[in-house]
Design an enzyme around this catalytic site. Sequence first.
Site, mmCIF file in Angstrom:
data_model
loop_
_atom_site.group_PDB
_atom_site.id
_atom_site.type_symbol
_atom_site.label_atom_id
_atom_site.label_comp_id
_atom_site.label_asym_id
_atom_site.label_seq_id
_atom_site.Cartn_x
_atom_site.Cartn_y
_atom_site.Cartn_z
ATOM 1 N N ASP A 1 0.870 -1.218 -0.112
ATOM 2 C CA ASP A 1 -0.006 0.149 0.103
ATOM 3 C C ASP A 1 0.969 1.376 -0.092
ATOM 4 O O ASP A 1 1.609 1.494 0.811
ATOM 5 C CB ASP A 1 -0.933 -0.150 1.069
ATOM 6 C CG ASP A 1 -2.248 1.011 1.095
ATOM 7 O OD1 ASP A 1 -1.735 2.096 0.396
ATOM 8 O OD2 ASP A 1 -3.132 0.678 1.488
ATOM 9 N N SER B 1 -6.606 4.230 -1.716
ATOM 10 C CA SER B 1 -6.535 2.666 -1.587
ATOM 11 C C SER B 1 -7.962 2.113 -1.973
ATOM 12 O O SER B 1 -8.109 1.043 -2.418
ATOM 13 C CB SER B 1 -6.256 2.406 -0.189
ATOM 14 O OG SER B 1 -4.757 2.886 -0.110
ATOM 15 N N GLU C 1 -7.465 -8.114 24.784
ATOM 16 C CA GLU C 1 -5.906 -8.034 24.889
ATOM 17 C C GLU C 1 -5.749 -6.514 25.636
ATOM 18 O O GLU C 1 -4.839 -6.195 26.097
ATOM 19 C CB GLU C 1 -5.220 -7.857 23.439
ATOM 20 C CG GLU C 1 -3.738 -7.823 23.419
ATOM 21 C CD GLU C 1 -3.436 -7.933 22.070
ATOM 22 O OE1 GLU C 1 -4.048 -7.753 21.003
ATOM 23 O OE2 GLU C 1 -2.055 -8.092 21.842
ATOM 24 N N HIS D 1 -1.157 11.053 -0.754
ATOM 25 C CA HIS D 1 -0.717 10.036 -1.994
ATOM 26 C C HIS D 1 -0.196 10.887 -3.148
ATOM 27 O O HIS D 1 -0.635 12.037 -2.976
ATOM 28 C CB HIS D 1 -1.872 9.282 -2.383
ATOM 29 C CG HIS D 1 -2.585 8.350 -1.401
ATOM 30 N ND1 HIS D 1 -3.781 7.638 -1.701
ATOM 31 C CD2 HIS D 1 -2.183 7.827 -0.200
ATOM 32 C CE1 HIS D 1 -4.077 6.855 -0.308
ATOM 33 N NE2 HIS D 1 -3.105 7.231 0.331
HETATM 34 ZN ZN LIG Z 1 -3.024 6.106 2.113
#
Ligand SMILES: [Zn+2]
Length: 985
Positions: A512, A562, A687, A905
Amino acid sequence: MFGAPVKFAVLAAWWSAWALTCSCQTEEEKQPKYWNDLAWKDIQETLKVQPKTGVAKNVILFVGDGMGVSTVTAGRILKGQLAGRTGEEELLEMDKLPYSALVKTYNVDRQTGDSAGTATAYLTGVKANYGTVGVDATVKRNDCAASFTGKVKSVLKHAHEAGKSTGIVVTARITHASPSASYAASANRAWEHSGKLPTDAQALGCSDIALQLVRDNPFINTAATHSEKSLFQPDHMQYSLDREDDPAGEPTIAEMTTKAIQILSKNPKGFFLFVEGSKIDLGHHASKAAHALHDLVAFNDAVGAAKTMLDLDETLFTVTADHSHTFTFGGYAPRGTPILGIVPESEDNIVLDGKPFTNILYGNGPGYRLEGRENLTGVNTADKEYIQQSAVPMKFESHGGEDVSVLSDGPMAHLFRGLHEQSYVAHVMKYAACIGEYAYGQTSGGTMFGAPVKFAVLAAWWSAWALTCFCQTDEERQPEYWNDLAWKDIRDALNLQPKTGVAKNVVLFLGDGMGVSTVTAGRILKGQLAGRTGEEELLEMDKLPYSALVKTYNIDRQTGDSAATATAFLGGVKANYYTVGVDGTVARGDCTASLTGKVKSVLRYAHEAGKSTGIVVTSRITHATPAAAYAFAANRAWEHSGKVPNETQALGCSDIALQLVRDNPYINVLLGGGRAYLTTTNQTDPEYPDQKGFRTDGRDLIQEWRDGKQGSAAQYVWRKAEFDQVDPAQTDYLMGLFEPGHMQYSLNIGNDPAGEPTIAEMTTKALQILKKNPKGFFLLVEGSRIDLGHHDSKAALALHDVIAFDDAIGAAKTMVDLDETLFTVTADHSHMFSFGGYAPRGTPILGIVPESEDNDVLDNMPFTNILYGNGPGYGLEGRHNLTGVNTTDKDYIQQSAVPMRYESHSGEDVSVFSDGPMAHLFRGLHEQSYVAHVMKYAACLGEYAETCQTSRVPPCTTSAADRRTWSGFALVSTFLVLVVRCKLG
Ligand SMILES: [Zn+2]
Ligand SMILES: [Zn+2]
């Protein structure tokens, strides 16, 4: 698909109609049919491409000086916009060449090279030191005495000796670095005329470059009959935008190229022509992106003009660059935003000083204002003299150190594939034309016939060195090092046989945000962590034999996200920003449209074909990339029920986590993070006792998943120890969710209280489970957090995650049979990440660039190798002084040109690396949606299933022994082919 030929005609018809009359491109793109037809046309054309194995009579090399991958993409967009279109869909002439590769541009002594050292590599086949030209790396910059023995012969000289005509066309001074590597040998590229040559060098017998050109190379300009050399300016020629400033006028680079080819092609023995778009580089150095990009368009016109004049069956036609720049563009601008313009205001960019910012930004350069960032309101940033902003104030913007692309057609163009050293370019040209050491029986001193012995030697000292010493650059000083490496590389390429069987398995590795600059930097870090200089390293992904570039824009955005990019590479259809698993008819947030606009992913098709399926990520399992494999959502943010507005739920849209568990019970392996997205607000996290789940609908989806697997060999785990105990032989379904949100960065893996597996461990376990299915499998593995490290501008986190991701690739490669598995590595988009500044070889990639005369830093403060175009690293109170700062710290935030809460990006092409059946379909440039189609085509899935039955054979089942015999035969046959080609050809 079966009406395909008809469809192409239709496609072509409306394409031309549209190009002539309107700017409605994005309307057509909203239909999935547009992308499916385009990809199928692309596949058919690629299948038709036959390697040309004859001898190249002519060789033409186009070099865009400083033309990195981001510059090519931006130039392409500008070209389309100048023609009245949105631009992102455009194709440059160079983009249409069928073969592509990437090359490593470092110099022997520098991490980021200059045009002289790099020109020596691509014109002579030997890498050299920074600032030297036409000499090998035994010659240090300024060492006149060494340059006498260290001369390396260029392809141009070899071509001349073989009786060919030769020519040089540049827009720089004819004595500038790139052209001079074809005819001169000089320990300093600056020795261009006698006044520049120091008297001591003159006394030792060194001549200036201009003198060498005329005195030693009369053959280049034999009365303008066999070659072209005309001088139109006392210095460089004009930028293409400034051509009217030349008092006596000057031709365009296309006109010069045309005239040169007319003269050169008169020679029946053929020619070598070098054409350089020289001033792309100088535009960038001045950070005047308009000049750089308009010069790229002019350069591309020359490529186009030459292509129509030449027979590509007898001409090796190659376009490449010497190095890149710290040039980036991004910021989620809408589709068609002027590439030289300002990014329109939007909620997707949180600009911390509230001022406008440009698409294009530089890592370093003259655009940084010491008094504070300029307010661009009312400024015409498309003006040719506008200087784009930078993160570090530098008199001249510096080169960037990442790989550049090579695009090629003609005889032996298919040798350009995968990743190579830049010196490989010269060897392919010599090999294609049978000149130099590749002219069988003709030349002296050829290394070729001793080659097998040398390989053994090479391999031996390589391993010895890797184990024991740090002397890499010593070996690299010998030209034999580069010559032997290139010959080995050529031999590997020649022996490569396309695998045309059906892929039983498909594995897709997705980094990514892993743009080309991130891959190169990650590679260097990997080598440095192993105690080496780093630049010479190879990642596992670098070793895959086939490569391509893909365009990452979304239908509605120049720079994508994405979610929509995942729809492209997993569904084969481009989509709108922020939407996932739906086509372009679905606008962001439009639930109703999403009910009809669904796009089926490769994962689903694989399941329907009876294959096992799996997803391994380091983000939440409901994050954008994995979601595109199994969900359909008009908004990627609808990850759990609390995120989906009530009215949207009423319309029938479900959250992504619910879709995962309710609609996709068949997925065999789900590993990643995101527990809180599958559990309710009443459930305490196992957790983190102080944390609860997010679901507002009361559904415990983990429990529902388990309930649905009653009677199956299924297991749910949430900590490392449980994961380790999972026996793949006894497990058919595995869900592992190791964090409530994203998993940890690889550098922070110790922060997980109950431990978590690495991405390599998860990939290994997934493959062990999936491989049990005799019908094969599909596996998606995402190195999810490379992207998040970049968004925070914490390059250490991003790059260490590249290495962890690459480890997973390495682990997987040893577990699958690449004769029956299509194995592909790519990225969804890039980032505003650049590195450069002429750092010495082996400089820590996360470190500071040592002070040198080559960088004129205007505020006299240290600067880092890595810089971001935008991001949180901009100091509103002034640039931070890095003296004493540990910039390799995992939480160090690299500086940026524009203050943004999250770095954005970027919009340039990303690479695809591949091996296995149909991996050879990855070459040249494609739309990102092509990736999904190649996977479907290779595995005979979806719309490709039916034709597969008749037209394709299952993979051969030759034994390992047979394959060994074959490689022995292939090695011998390589020599035979060479002998026959070059003797008879
Ligand atoms: Zn990103
Ligand atoms: Zn330069």
